[in-house]
Design a protein around this motif. Structure first.
Motif, PDB file in Angstrom:
ATOM      1  N   PHE A 145       0.835  -1.208   0.000  1.00 40.37           N
ATOM      2  CA  PHE A 145       0.000   0.000   0.000  1.00 40.37           C
ATOM      3  C   PHE A 145       0.873   1.264   0.000  1.00 40.37           C
ATOM      4  O   PHE A 145       0.665   2.184  -0.791  1.00 40.37           O
ATOM      5  CB  PHE A 145      -0.908  -0.040   1.230  1.00 40.37           C
ATOM      6  N   TYR A 146       1.882   1.313   0.875  1.00 39.64           N
ATOM      7  CA  TYR A 146       2.728   2.510   0.934  1.00 39.64           C
ATOM      8  C   TYR A 146       3.523   2.678  -0.355  1.00 39.64           C
ATOM      9  O   TYR A 146       3.658   3.788  -0.868  1.00 39.64           O
ATOM     10  CB  TYR A 146       3.669   2.456   2.146  1.00 39.64           C
ATOM     11  N   CYS A 147       4.022   1.581  -0.894  1.00 41.17           N
ATOM     12  CA  CYS A 147       4.823   1.674  -2.127  1.00 41.17           C
ATOM     13  C   CYS A 147       3.967   2.088  -3.323  1.00 41.17           C
ATOM     14  O   CYS A 147       4.349   2.975  -4.094  1.00 41.17           O
ATOM     15  CB  CYS A 147       5.495   0.334  -2.417  1.00 41.17           C
ATOM     16  N   ILE A 148       2.817   1.458  -3.476  1.00 48.60           N
ATOM     17  CA  ILE A 148       1.965   1.754  -4.638  1.00 48.60           C
ATOM     18  C   ILE A 148       1.421   3.187  -4.523  1.00 48.60           C
ATOM     19  O   ILE A 148       1.359   3.931  -5.493  1.00 48.60           O
ATOM     20  CB  ILE A 148       0.818   0.712  -4.743  1.00 48.60           C
ATOM     21  N   ASN A 149       1.070   3.583  -3.297  1.00 55.83           N
ATOM     22  CA  ASN A 149       0.578   4.939  -3.065  1.00 55.83           C
ATOM     23  C   ASN A 149       1.672   5.973  -3.385  1.00 55.83           C
ATOM     24  O   ASN A 149       1.392   7.053  -3.912  1.00 55.83           O
ATOM     25  CB  ASN A 149       0.143   5.066  -1.590  1.00 55.83           C
ATOM     26  N   MET A 150       2.919   5.610  -3.067  1.00 54.68           N
ATOM     27  CA  MET A 150       4.035   6.510  -3.364  1.00 54.68           C
ATOM     28  C   MET A 150       4.167   6.695  -4.877  1.00 54.68           C
ATOM     29  O   MET A 150       4.322   7.808  -5.365  1.00 54.68           O
ATOM     30  CB  MET A 150       5.323   5.883  -2.795  1.00 54.68           C
ATOM     31  N   LEU A 151       4.078   5.583  -5.612  1.00 55.18           N
ATOM     32  CA  LEU A 151       4.189   5.666  -7.074  1.00 55.18           C
ATOM     33  C   LEU A 151       3.041   6.483  -7.656  1.00 55.18           C
ATOM     34  O   LEU A 151       3.215   7.240  -8.623  1.00 55.18           O
ATOM     35  CB  LEU A 151       4.205   4.257  -7.683  1.00 55.18           C
ATOM     36  N   ASP A 152       1.861   6.372  -7.043  1.00 50.20           N
ATOM     37  CA  ASP A 152       0.686   7.129  -7.499  1.00 50.20           C
ATOM     38  C   ASP A 152       0.930   8.631  -7.289  1.00 50.20           C
ATOM     39  O   ASP A 152       0.682   9.442  -8.186  1.00 50.20           O
ATOM     40  CB  ASP A 152      -0.544   6.668  -6.706  1.00 50.20           C
ATOM     41  N   LEU A 153       1.434   8.999  -6.105  1.00 46.71           N
ATOM     42  CA  LEU A 153       1.683  10.418  -5.816  1.00 46.71           C
ATOM     43  C   LEU A 153       2.788  10.983  -6.707  1.00 46.71           C
ATOM     44  O   LEU A 153       2.759  12.157  -7.067  1.00 46.71           O
ATOM     45  CB  LEU A 153       2.101  10.600  -4.353  1.00 46.71           C
ATOM     46  N   LEU A 154       3.758  10.137  -7.036  1.00 40.53           N
ATOM     47  CA  LEU A 154       4.856  10.600  -7.892  1.00 40.53           C
ATOM     48  C   LEU A 154       4.443  10.591  -9.371  1.00 40.53           C
ATOM     49  O   LEU A 154       5.186  11.037 -10.234  1.00 40.53           O
ATOM     50  CB  LEU A 154       6.096   9.718  -7.684  1.00 40.53           C
ATOM     51  N   GLY A 155       3.242  10.053  -9.644  1.00 41.48           N
ATOM     52  CA  GLY A 155       2.700  10.074 -11.005  1.00 41.48           C
ATOM     53  C   GLY A 155       3.441   9.191 -11.990  1.00 41.48           C
ATOM     54  O   GLY A 155       3.509   9.501 -13.187  1.00 41.48           O
ATOM     55  N   VAL A 156       4.025   8.071 -11.506  1.00 39.41           N
ATOM     56  CA  VAL A 156       4.852   7.251 -12.402  1.00 39.41           C
ATOM     57  C   VAL A 156       4.327   5.823 -12.580  1.00 39.41           C
ATOM     58  O   VAL A 156       5.021   4.991 -13.164  1.00 39.41           O
ATOM     59  CB  VAL A 156       6.314   7.201 -11.899  1.00 39.41           C
ATOM     60  N   LEU A 157       3.116   5.555 -12.078  1.00 37.03           N
ATOM     61  CA  LEU A 157       2.622   4.172 -12.175  1.00 37.03           C
ATOM     62  C   LEU A 157       2.550   3.697 -13.623  1.00 37.03           C
ATOM     63  O   LEU A 157       2.922   2.566 -13.927  1.00 37.03           O
ATOM     64  CB  LEU A 157       1.242   4.060 -11.537  1.00 37.03           C
ATOM     65  N   ASP A 158       2.068   4.569 -14.510  1.00 38.98           N
ATOM     66  CA  ASP A 158       1.936   4.160 -15.915  1.00 38.98           C
ATOM     67  C   ASP A 158       3.280   4.111 -16.618  1.00 38.98           C
ATOM     68  O   ASP A 158       3.533   3.224 -17.421  1.00 38.98           O
ATOM     69  CB  ASP A 158       1.018   5.134 -16.672  1.00 38.98           C
TER      70      ASP A 158
ATOM     71  N   SER B  60      10.098  20.013  -9.060  1.00 42.67           N
ATOM     72  CA  SER B  60      10.067  18.650  -8.517  1.00 42.67           C
ATOM     73  C   SER B  60       9.176  18.552  -7.277  1.00 42.67           C
ATOM     74  O   SER B  60       8.697  17.483  -6.929  1.00 42.67           O
ATOM     75  CB  SER B  60      11.492  18.185  -8.172  1.00 42.67           C
ATOM     76  N   TRP B  61       8.939  19.677  -6.608  1.00 40.88           N
ATOM     77  CA  TRP B  61       8.161  19.659  -5.362  1.00 40.88           C
ATOM     78  C   TRP B  61       6.659  19.668  -5.598  1.00 40.88           C
ATOM     79  O   TRP B  61       5.875  19.594  -4.642  1.00 40.88           O
ATOM     80  CB  TRP B  61       8.578  20.853  -4.475  1.00 40.88           C
ATOM     81  N   MET B  62       6.231  19.775  -6.842  1.00 41.83           N
ATOM     82  CA  MET B  62       4.800  19.824  -7.123  1.00 41.83           C
ATOM     83  C   MET B  62       4.219  18.406  -7.205  1.00 41.83           C
ATOM     84  O   MET B  62       4.563  17.638  -8.088  1.00 41.83           O
ATOM     85  CB  MET B  62       4.539  20.561  -8.454  1.00 41.83           C
ATOM     86  N   LEU B  63       3.353  18.081  -6.271  1.00 42.52           N
ATOM     87  CA  LEU B  63       2.730  16.756  -6.253  1.00 42.52           C
ATOM     88  C   LEU B  63       1.222  16.920  -6.414  1.00 42.52           C
ATOM     89  O   LEU B  63       0.673  17.969  -6.072  1.00 42.52           O
ATOM     90  CB  LEU B  63       3.024  16.072  -4.907  1.00 42.52           C
ATOM     91  N   PRO B  64       0.530  15.871  -6.909  1.00 41.35           N
ATOM     92  CA  PRO B  64      -0.928  15.993  -7.022  1.00 41.35           C
ATOM     93  C   PRO B  64      -1.577  16.063  -5.635  1.00 41.35           C
ATOM     94  O   PRO B  64      -0.991  15.654  -4.645  1.00 41.35           O
ATOM     95  CB  PRO B  64      -1.339  14.718  -7.756  1.00 41.35           C
ATOM     96  N   LYS B  65      -2.793  16.572  -5.593  1.00 42.17           N
ATOM     97  CA  LYS B  65      -3.503  16.775  -4.317  1.00 42.17           C
ATOM     98  C   LYS B  65      -3.887  15.458  -3.655  1.00 42.17           C
ATOM     99  O   LYS B  65      -4.273  14.499  -4.321  1.00 42.17           O
ATOM    100  CB  LYS B  65      -4.787  17.572  -4.574  1.00 42.17           C
ATOM    101  N   LEU B  66      -3.825  15.467  -2.335  1.00 41.64           N
ATOM    102  CA  LEU B  66      -4.162  14.278  -1.557  1.00 41.64           C
ATOM    103  C   LEU B  66      -5.505  14.459  -0.856  1.00 41.64           C
ATOM    104  O   LEU B  66      -5.843  15.565  -0.420  1.00 41.64           O
ATOM    105  CB  LEU B  66      -3.080  14.076  -0.489  1.00 41.64           C
ATOM    106  N   ASP B  67      -6.277  13.388  -0.748  1.00 44.66           N
ATOM    107  CA  ASP B  67      -7.488  13.401   0.075  1.00 44.66           C
ATOM    108  C   ASP B  67      -7.072  12.964   1.485  1.00 44.66           C
ATOM    109  O   ASP B  67      -6.737  11.794   1.702  1.00 44.66           O
ATOM    110  CB  ASP B  67      -8.515  12.424  -0.514  1.00 44.66           C
ATOM    111  N   PRO B  68      -7.063  13.880   2.454  1.00 43.07           N
ATOM    112  CA  PRO B  68      -6.526  13.529   3.779  1.00 43.07           C
ATOM    113  C   PRO B  68      -7.383  12.540   4.560  1.00 43.07           C
ATOM    114  O   PRO B  68      -6.879  11.865   5.454  1.00 43.07           O
ATOM    115  CB  PRO B  68      -6.456  14.877   4.509  1.00 43.07           C
TER     116      PRO B  68
END
Ligand SMILES: [Zn+2]
Length: 365
Positions: free
Chosen positions: A41-54, A334-342
């Protein structure tokens, strides 16, 4: 607030850290074998936030991950849910076979069920295989007399982390019929300390992680259960306690040193309470920048070894509180990340996917 001068957020290396930890070899070496699904979960979520899953993961690999997660869905006498990983199955059960009653580990687990729902949402699964009714039965079986929950029905320590899991699962299923919600809300309220923070269990010292779990749980339930709503005075006190935890980054308790994960736990709780403006984004990002490990990953303190838990939660905090980076900083973008639902603890788009695709009350199975 003055813009902050930061080194680059080394996104590629953080993504590589997540991929390394997800690889079979690293997974097998992880001490926390009983929490493999959480690690994923933490790893996949990290890849999602970094926008690199695809871009960094092939579709066939993502399909393997989906399949691996579904293989952890099990059902038994106490209902259904996800287990931590295949190694908890004594006797080697897979898929939907009956769990081994001799193993308390090989049971549906509340934390794993939550992390599976989010991980599958990140991987854009259609949830056709979800045993929705079984999960609701499992929530009921895991609730104790005092309103709290054990991780697996009838076994393990109960505290507010499990309450959050039960609440977020109910929220995503849009169905609160699984357990006695007022009793669970009462448990959360009894964990509140005089300072406005929350402890793991009633009477315990207030702590940042448990405060997040309680504030988020109450917010998730509040539209259906008015008793979950905090009064203005209660909110104010919680906001004061949480803002006092910021000493640069955030500490988890009074008098403790700062630790990267609390940038999420305290920061996200403040965001849920509508008090994000009180966070000093400059100091928060400077601390997290210093926690970056040069070969990738983010550690709990500077000069420590990174792990997926602190790496993801640091990125999640930066996503809620993006720094205002000085023009002259190298690789400012590099510091711009997509928005998170807290509340859900995932990207906004992923949380939306979960709400739209996890089968909800009244939906055709
Ligand atoms: Zn930590």
């Amino acid at each position: 607030m003055d813009p902050t001068r930061l080194p680059p957020l080394i996104r590629n290396r953080h993504a590589a850290h997540a991929l390394r930890c997800l690889s079979g070899l690293a997974m097998a070496q992880i001490e926390a074998e009983t929490a493999r699904l959480t690690l994923a979960f933490y790893c996949i979520n990290m890849l999602d936030l970094l926008g690199v899953l695809d871009s960094k993961v092939k579709e066939s690999e993502r399909e393997d991950w989906r399949q691996w997660i579904w293989n952890q869905q099990i059902s038994g006498v106490h209902g259904a849910g996800f287990r931590p990983g295949p190694s908890t199955a004594i006797g080697g059960i897979t898929g939907n076979e009956t769990p081994n009653p001799a193993s308390h580990c090989d049971q549906p687990h509340l934390v794993m069920t939550y992390t599976a729902l989010i991980s599958l949402s990140i991987l854009r699964d259609d949830f056709g295989k979800l045993d929705r009714d079984g999960i609701l039965r499992c929530l009921r079986a895991a609730q104790k007399e005092d309103g709290s929950f054990t991780p697996t029905p009838g076994w393990g320590e109960s505290d507010v982390r499990l309450v959050y899991c039960a609440f977020i699962i109910s929220y995503l299923l849009n169905d609160w019929s699984g357990f006695d919600v007022p009793r669970a809300i009462d448990f959360v309220r009894r964990c509140r300390s005089y300072e406005g923070g929350y402890g793991q269990t009633p009477g315990n010292e207030a702590q940042g992680g448990s405060t997040y779990c309680c504030v988020a749980s109450l917010a998730l339930a509040s539209s259906t259960y008015p008793e979950a709503q905090l009064s203005e005075a209660e909110k104010e006190r919680s906001i004061r306690w949480l803002t006092q935890r910021q000493t640069g980054g955030f500490q988890g308790r009074t008098e403790k040193t700062q630790d990267a994960c609390y940038s999420f736990w305290c920061g996200a709780a403040l965001s849920i309470l509508g008090a994000g403006d009180f966070v000093d984004r400059k100091k928060n990002s400077e601390f997290l920048a210093a926690c970056q490990f040069k070969f990738g990953g983010i550690a709990k303190f500077p000069d420590e070894t990174p792990d997926p838990f602190h790496s993801y939660l640091s990125l999640a905090s930066l996503s809620i509180y993006p720094p205002d980076v000085h023009e002259e900083s190298e690789d400012k973008e590099s510091w711009m990340l997509p928005k998170l639902d807290p509340l859900v603890n995932s990207r906004v788009e992923t949380a939306q996917w979960a709400r739209e695709h996890v089968p909800r009350k009244g939906s055709v199975a």
